[in-house]
Design an enzyme around this catalytic site. Sequence first.
Site, PDB file in Angstrom:
ATOM      1  N   GLU A 137       0.853  -1.197   0.000  1.00  0.00           N
ATOM      2  CA  GLU A 137       0.000   0.000   0.000  1.00  0.00           C
ATOM      3  C   GLU A 137       0.884   1.240   0.000  1.00  0.00           C
ATOM      4  OE1 GLU A 137      -3.284   0.844  -0.286  1.00  0.00           O
ATOM      5  OE2 GLU A 137      -2.505   2.894  -0.091  1.00  0.00           O
ATOM      6  N   GLY A 167      -7.295   0.936   3.582  1.00  0.00           N
ATOM      7  CA  GLY A 167      -8.718   1.272   3.429  1.00  0.00           C
ATOM      8  C   GLY A 167      -9.057   1.997   2.137  1.00  0.00           C
ATOM      9  N   CYS A 200     -12.387   4.514  -0.153  1.00  0.00           N
ATOM     10  CA  CYS A 200     -13.631   4.316   0.591  1.00  0.00           C
ATOM     11  C   CYS A 200     -13.504   4.794   2.035  1.00  0.00           C
ATOM     12  CB  CYS A 200     -14.004   2.839   0.549  1.00  0.00           C
ATOM     13  SG  CYS A 200     -15.472   2.466   1.510  1.00  0.00           S
ATOM     14  N   HIS A 239     -44.166  -5.636   9.597  1.00  0.00           N
ATOM     15  CA  HIS A 239     -44.984  -4.429   9.604  1.00  0.00           C
ATOM     16  C   HIS A 239     -44.785  -3.695  10.909  1.00  0.00           C
ATOM     17  CE1 HIS A 239     -48.396  -1.858   8.660  1.00  0.00           C
ATOM     18  NE2 HIS A 239     -48.843  -2.056   9.878  1.00  0.00           N
ATOM     19  N   LYS A 267     -20.317   9.473   4.713  1.00  0.00           N
ATOM     20  CA  LYS A 267     -21.428   8.971   5.537  1.00  0.00           C
ATOM     21  C   LYS A 267     -21.378   9.569   6.940  1.00  0.00           C
ATOM     22  CE  LYS A 267     -21.767   7.015   2.157  1.00  0.00           C
ATOM     23  NZ  LYS A 267     -21.592   7.579   1.006  1.00  0.00           N
ATOM     24  N   ALA A 297     -16.902  16.923  -9.408  1.00  0.00           N
ATOM     25  CA  ALA A 297     -17.189  15.502  -9.153  1.00  0.00           C
ATOM     26  C   ALA A 297     -17.751  14.908 -10.430  1.00  0.00           C
ATOM     27  CB  ALA A 297     -18.176  15.384  -7.991  1.00  0.00           C
ATOM     28  N   GLY A 334     -21.256  18.147 -11.633  1.00  0.00           N
ATOM     29  CA  GLY A 334     -21.437  16.699 -11.634  1.00  0.00           C
ATOM     30  C   GLY A 334     -22.564  16.282 -10.708  1.00  0.00           C
ATOM     31  N   ALA A 368     -23.401  10.485  -7.567  1.00  0.00           N
ATOM     32  CA  ALA A 368     -23.561  10.226  -6.129  1.00  0.00           C
ATOM     33  C   ALA A 368     -22.722  11.177  -5.279  1.00  0.00           C
ATOM     34  CB  ALA A 368     -23.190   8.771  -5.822  1.00  0.00           C
ATOM     35  N   ILE A 369     -21.469  11.427  -5.697  1.00  0.00           N
ATOM     36  CA  ILE A 369     -20.590  12.262  -4.870  1.00  0.00           C
ATOM     37  C   ILE A 369     -21.101  13.693  -4.812  1.00  0.00           C
ATOM     38  CG2 ILE A 369     -18.257  13.243  -4.676  1.00  0.00           C
ATOM     39  CD1 ILE A 369     -17.198  10.619  -5.930  1.00  0.00           C
TER      40      ILE A 369
END
Lengths: 458, 458
Positions: free
Chosen positions: B32, B37, B40, B439, B49, B266, B181, B184-185
């Site tokens: 790496e 990670g 993400c 329910h 998030k 984006a 853009g 999603a971002i």
Amino acid sequence: MDCALVVVGAGPGGFDAALEAAALGIETVLVERENLGGTCLNWGCIPTKLFLGASAPLASLADHAKLKLIEYDPESVRVSLPALQNRKRKLIAGTHKAMTQRLKKAGVTLVQGSGRFTAPGVLEVEDAEGGVTSIQYKDAIVATGAGSASFPAIAPDGDAVLDPQQILDLETPPESLVIVGGGAIGIEMGEVFSRLGASITLVEAMDHLLPYEDTEIGGGLAKLLKRDKWALRIGERVASLKTMDGRAVLTMESGETIEADKALVAVGRKPNSAGIGLEAVGCELDSRGFVKTDENLNAAKNIYAVGDVNGIALLAHAATHQGHYVVRRIAGREEQPYAGGVIPACVYGSHEVMRAGLTEAMAVEAGGTVEVSRFQLAANPYAQAQSAGYGFVKAIWINGTLAGISALGHGVSHLVTLAEVLVREKITVDRLDRYVFAHPTLDEGLAEALRAPREAVS
Amino acid sequence: MDCALVVVGAGPGGFDAALEAAALGIETVLVERENLGGTCLNWGCIPTKLFLGASAPLASLADHAKLKLIEYDPESVRVSLPALQNRKRKLIAGTHKAMTQRLKKAGVTLVQGSGRFTAPGVLEVEDAEGGVTSIQYKDAIVATGAGSASFPAIAPDGDAVLDPQQILDLETPPESLVIVGGGAIGIEMGEVFSRLGASITLVEAMDHLLPYEDTEIGGGLAKLLKRDKWALRIGERVASLKTMDGRAVLTMESGETIEADKALVAVGRKPNSAGIGLEAVGCELDSRGFVKTDENLNAAKNIYAVGDVNGIALLAHAATHQGHYVVRRIAGREEQPYAGGVIPACVYGSHEVMRAGLTEAMAVEAGGTVEVSRFQLAANPYAQAQSAGYGFVKAIWINGTLAGISALGHGVSHLVTLAEVLVREKITVDRLDRYVFAHPTLDEGLAEALRAPREAVS
């Protein structure tokens, strides 16, 4: 009035069965003595979820403030209980209207009044003015539901001692609330009024909260509620509860007394099986009053019982599922015995609980080699992002086969149907990769719990 | 250094693959160049998030205030962006630590530095000080991910024009933000800063927001964002974007200029496939730079490519799923071609989007008789209780077989894995009753959409 099918009770079991029957071309009459939607819509799940939903931002603000992510003055944010009551009434009225339209569109005849079987093939319905309609039917479905249970020493009086229906009508939040019963209703209503500022005392006679759930779930929930400043009296018994000088006074068996503005009695449910002439058509009741049914949900010749009144699973979706089954059977489309299988169950709020399948104790009772595996939601990225990295998912295995999944944590009610699918399929770890668990979601916690090392239960 | 498997890149694809390989007894080295990670965890889904999670109560308060259920002074509730940045750093650092421990426990050797293939079977890793480690491997997995794409005329400069990584490091929220853009971002970051008080202008060159999603979803989302006071410029093109006097100045092709405190670019992702010696080991790149793979995710002899870098599905969970597959293949436990199948995808925020399987347009493209069925979440009791009775679930059918489910609405990301299971199973309406949809849950909306009348798509 003649019909092929009469359905008594328009709650989730009866209403859905009537629609399904009409869709299959069966001439159907639906009888309801009070409101369409039954307990669930009018005095149960739906208003409770509305109260929890509207008060959720208060809990969420407090959680984030603890982490200093949000700054606010708790005094400056208030839920308006009168506005909430107003919205509740509007929402329920709107749903009644939509339900009435659905019945009309489907061709189901609605008869308002109290139904009573007078002889095989005959149901008499008495309306509010005393008028009687006699209905001749070929098949009947009893879906009369259940009401709140209590004991004489703690009987709700509608003054300071309330039942679950009465507490949902309060226009002013109490400053203190004592709750008898640590089941789903007690926990959910306690959470609502805790958020609205009440100090909560909860008494549960059994040795853990949510007696039907895993002891570990009940124990974990108790810790979380204590952190939220609830006073919990678990494994202690109440001697009496009554209104004195406008306040609720609860006396423990030990002699200690607890006073509060209001009290809620939420000690279970009793079936609505009396006074509807079940004896006249050969139905039998068990010792608690639930209608006995065979493996096809038959209670007597041409009479079926679905939902709370048969005592199999006191949950709205179980009633609907049973109702659909019985209609298929009446329509000649179903020959197998009723298989409810894995019925999902949830407790809602800030700290939610869900279960699909067996608890550890049920598995031990069932026999075989029982193992459990767990995943702590502190390691779930979605839970972390919600500032809610606590709780856990617990999987139960019998002889190496998945038998149940339970969870405690923020938002875990969202996991329940997926968990049910995994348990029904008896998914194995080797086959987990046939699904892709989206990242980041709480769903990943299910996969992690299944993949986690298992430990034997002694 | 010798090993059986070298994995280049420790994002969701590479990290999980390395752990899985070690669990199967394969001697594994993980390389790496930056942080465990990948995008993400460090600069993508997870911090986004977290920002969405911490700012969610503000949106929720506003929603309930509109219905008068909650009274509050919006000025008195503030998200602290510095506190949030602090928590982000702590959360990521804690996750790095946990990941390092997992590698250690699993016996995976971590080598920090930039990897470059120099010949078949040889990867050279250069660390920050210029030291080089030569790794001889039998098999290799390339999991180097992707970075932000842009165009010269709108290149982020880190001043007022930011890329998705830079905007996540802001310590002060801008009062105005222009976003280029509408994927999603752009949507998710726009929502974060809108909640934090910024006025948002979003430009999307395609004819609807979320170009990869259903037009109906993109159109529905646009309506919701307009209600939230976003200025949307859909189907319009940007000529240039640059920092002038410390502010972002965007010039449209029409000549119109839009100024804002900050701008976010984006406009997609580009693979990290250059400078790692892929040509030396016989890997080929497509015109956009993605590593070409065969049906077994093989990019060259003994070299596999997983995750964003192969361009199959630019989602963390797709990378993990591919990584697991490749490891099984290397371990001789898998002989089938890679079958990603139905990959779930979400956009998070107040108004969420989820999809499992095909959109309507994809289904039409695929051919056959395409039908759609819809359920409006206004009729879902759980959505109503959240004061979020809007949005819909849309099912896509090809020749009568379920081919996809999409949804727009509050909290619908919670539906995505269950929707995926239903699509993978090609569930039929006749078989829906094999599951019990709890329910009240949003999950019921999936069942309702499948049961709804279908209409043909012209």
